[in-house]
Design an enzyme around this catalytic site. Structure first.
Site, PDB file in Angstrom:
ATOM      1  N   ASP A  78      15.347  70.410  16.278  1.00 22.84           N
ATOM      2  CA  ASP A  78      14.948  69.239  17.054  1.00 22.84           C
ATOM      3  C   ASP A  78      15.487  67.944  16.464  1.00 22.84           C
ATOM      4  O   ASP A  78      15.808  67.002  17.197  1.00 22.84           O
ATOM      5  CB  ASP A  78      13.420  69.165  17.140  1.00 22.84           C
ATOM      6  CG  ASP A  78      12.871  70.069  18.239  1.00 22.84           C
ATOM      7  OD1 ASP A  78      13.599  70.978  18.659  1.00 22.84           O
ATOM      8  OD2 ASP A  78      11.732  69.851  18.674  1.00 22.84           O
ATOM      9  N   GLU A 442      11.431  65.118  23.397  1.00 20.16           N
ATOM     10  CA  GLU A 442      10.639  64.431  22.381  1.00 20.16           C
ATOM     11  C   GLU A 442      11.098  62.984  22.246  1.00 20.16           C
ATOM     12  O   GLU A 442      12.283  62.690  22.402  1.00 20.16           O
ATOM     13  CB  GLU A 442      10.790  65.132  21.024  1.00 20.16           C
ATOM     14  CG  GLU A 442      10.027  66.418  20.923  1.00 20.16           C
ATOM     15  CD  GLU A 442      10.083  67.036  19.538  1.00 20.16           C
ATOM     16  OE1 GLU A 442       9.300  67.958  19.295  1.00 20.16           O
ATOM     17  OE2 GLU A 442      10.904  66.597  18.711  1.00 20.16           O
ATOM     18  N   SER A 468       7.642  64.143  18.932  1.00 26.12           N
ATOM     19  CA  SER A 468       7.811  64.962  17.744  1.00 26.12           C
ATOM     20  C   SER A 468       6.540  64.869  16.916  1.00 26.12           C
ATOM     21  O   SER A 468       5.828  63.864  16.954  1.00 26.12           O
ATOM     22  CB  SER A 468       8.990  64.439  16.927  1.00 26.12           C
ATOM     23  OG  SER A 468       8.969  64.966  15.625  1.00 26.12           O
TER      24      SER A 468
END
Length: 560
Positions: A78, A442, A468
């Site tokens: 991510d 996110e 996040s």
């Protein structure tokens, strides 16, 4: 054995010939076949050590009389995917991971599984697969990264993102930014705060699908290799006793997980993943219940980004079991739930000790009497809005300010870095939900930019996207219904006054019902942002954030 369907009898001689081609002996083929789902790759720091974990699991399985067979699962980093089109592909991998694991497990008739995940969507995707396939399964993660050190102080990835904002604001220079990026992520492992990956690995322990230490033993510790060998042994014991995931993933176990979630102050993404896992286990988990759990669960931990402690500190303090032991003192857990150890929760935590009352606050001296996550609702979010309450500054728990409205993340970032956001503003980022994104990106870049620009204690952010686990501040995500389906967040206009009351669990825009109804009639859907490939299929099937962004085929009414 399920694997007899591919190994035993004259009619399966062709199958055996293929096992021969793989190098398996006749003796191995007499044993239960254990699939080891390896998330190893060379692009995710949390996964680069998983090859070592997998080898240890293989030894444990073979030692206990099984036939270990490795197959892969994908994983997205991510952090690397953040802030560009790549983040649209993060959440969506959860379902790819689940589906592909189901395919591999059933096509090859494995008798049991050991899941070796580590990062954000990888862990819940494999938990979903475990519930769906429902053969004996144990989890052992790759483990968390050690904290970085910047000028002698521990730090983590969230500080790195915020340093970018500080550079834009002129409070640090290029040399200092370079120093940060050289010292923030010092080892392999999932990023060192209570971000989504570590949250889910800790909750895997709490829900009973991982051994003690699964969420907290650092990736670089040899203790994690020993844990992996034990996991290999343990799955064979589960196989012999026929203990399956759905024996463990009960409603009571999910309540335990939610309770531990609140005590730890986990990532808001757990509010997406727990309902999705529960759905695969055969029941619906309504996230409104989170406020009930939070009201009775003290917040015992303030790990980064909420505080100055990190996963290694939680591990040294006694880990998840020590947190659960504290919770059990007030009767907040169901201690009779079965776990992968073959023992109950109560038996597992019986000897746990809290070795650091600053990292894990005693139950009678919590950071706050309520849990770390709150579910908000109101005329902006008729279903849900999710906030990590434990990471919100006291001054922002109740906030009122004018809306600054953006229809994508990129426009919001440009405004923040361009100095166009003022103290008191409420930044609204919409059309970033599961359908609108698509993929529910996110928003670590906007939240970090706000903090880095020195606005973290005066500016709030609302989105139908998500955050996040590294995000902090008055960041309210998962707003449902989302803008793409005409949810009220689509109706907010520049300058509308937004009222946030986190203690009161409310989120409202100061606009009359009559005016909102008028705006609703004028609203028109936007064209899909993506019309080809996997994201286009995902957009057609995905449900809202309050249901866990699960995939669902709409039934023809005539079929009922």
């Amino acid at each position: 054995m399920l694997s007899d369907n591919v190994k035993t009898g004259d009619e399966h001689a062709p199958h055996r010939s293929l096992f021969n081609a793989l190098g398996f002996t006749r003796e191995e083929m007499k044993r239960p076949m254990v699939g080891i789902v390896s998330s190893y790759n060379e692009i995710v720091p949390g996964h680069m050590n998983i090859d070592k974990i997998v080898e240890a699991v293989k030894l444990g399985v073979a030692e206990a009389g099984g036939m270990p067979v490795v197959f892969p699962a994908i994983a997205v980093c991510d952090g690397i995917a953040m802030g560009h089109i790549g983040m649209k592909y993060s959440l969506v991998t959860r379902d790819l991971i689940c589906d592909s694991t189901e395919c591999m497990a059933i096509a090859h008739q494995f008798d049991a599984l050991v899941m070796v995940p580590n990062c954000d969507k990888n862990v819940p995707g494999l938990l979903m697969a475990a519930a769906r396939v429902n053969i004996p399964t144990v989890f052992v993660s790759g483990g968390p990264m050690l904290a970085g050190k910047v000028h002698g102080k521990k730090t983590s990835l969230s500080s790195m993102f915020e340093a970018v904002g500080a550079k834009k604001a002129g409070t640090i220079d290029e040399k200092e930014l370079d120093y940060y990026d050289e010292h923030t992520c010092p080892t392999c492992g999932s990023c060192s705060g209570m971000y989504t990956a570590n949250s889910m690995n800790c909750l895997t322990e709490a829900i009973g699908m991982g051994l003690g230490g699964n969420g907290t033993i650092p990736a670089v510790y040899s203790e994690r290799i020993r844990l992996a060998k034990t996991a290999g042994n343990m799955v064979m014991e589960m196989y012999r006793r026929n203990i399956r995931p759905r024996d463990i993933l009960t409603k009571d176990a999910f309540m335990n997980a939610l309770t531990v979630d609140m005590a730890l102050g986990c990532s808001t993404n757990t509010m997406l993943h727990l309902p999705a896992i529960a759905h695969e286990a055969g029941f619906e988990l309504n996230m409104q219940i989170a406020n009930e759990v939070s009201a009775r669960t003290p917040n015992l931990c303030h790990l980064a980004p909420a505080g100055r402690t990190y996963m290694e500190d939680l591990n040294e303090a006694g880990g998840v079991y020590a947190v659960m032991k504290e919770l059990s003192k007030k009767g907040l857990l169901n201690l009779d739930c079965m776990t992968v150890t073959g023992k109950t929760v109560g038996e597992n935590i019986k000897d746990a000790e809290n070795l650091d009352p600053e990292t894990i606050r005693p139950i009678d001296n919590p950071f706050s009497p309520e849990g770390g996550i709150a579910v908000l609702s109101g005329n902006i979010a008729p279903d849900t809005g999710i906030v990590k309450r434990s990471a919100v500054a006291p001054s922002m728990m109740v906030h009122e300010g004018p809306a600054r409205v953006f229809d994508c993340e990129e426009d919001a970032i440009a405004a923040i870095y361009g100095g166009k956001i003022n103290p008191g503003d409420v930044v609204v980022i919409r059309y970033e939900g599961p359908k609108g994104g698509p993929g529910m990106r996110e928003m670590l870049n906007p939240t970090s930019a706000i903090a880095g620009m020195g606005l973290g204690e005066t500016v709030a952010l609302l989105t139908d996207g998500r955050f996040s686990g590294a995000s902090r501040g008055a960041s309210i995500g998962h707003i449902s219904p989302e803008a793409a389906v005409g949810g009220p967040i689509a109706l907010i206009r520049e300058g509308d006054i937004i009222k946030i009351d986190i203690p009161g669990n409310s989120l409202n825009v100061e606009v009359s019902d009559e005016e909102l109804n008028k705006r609703q009639k004028e609203w028109k859907p936007k064209k899909p942002k993506v019309t080809t490939g996997y994201l286009a299929r995902y957009e057609k099937l995905v449900t809202s954030g309050n249901r866990g962004a699960i995939l669902e085929i709409k039934q023809d009414p005539e079929e009922n």
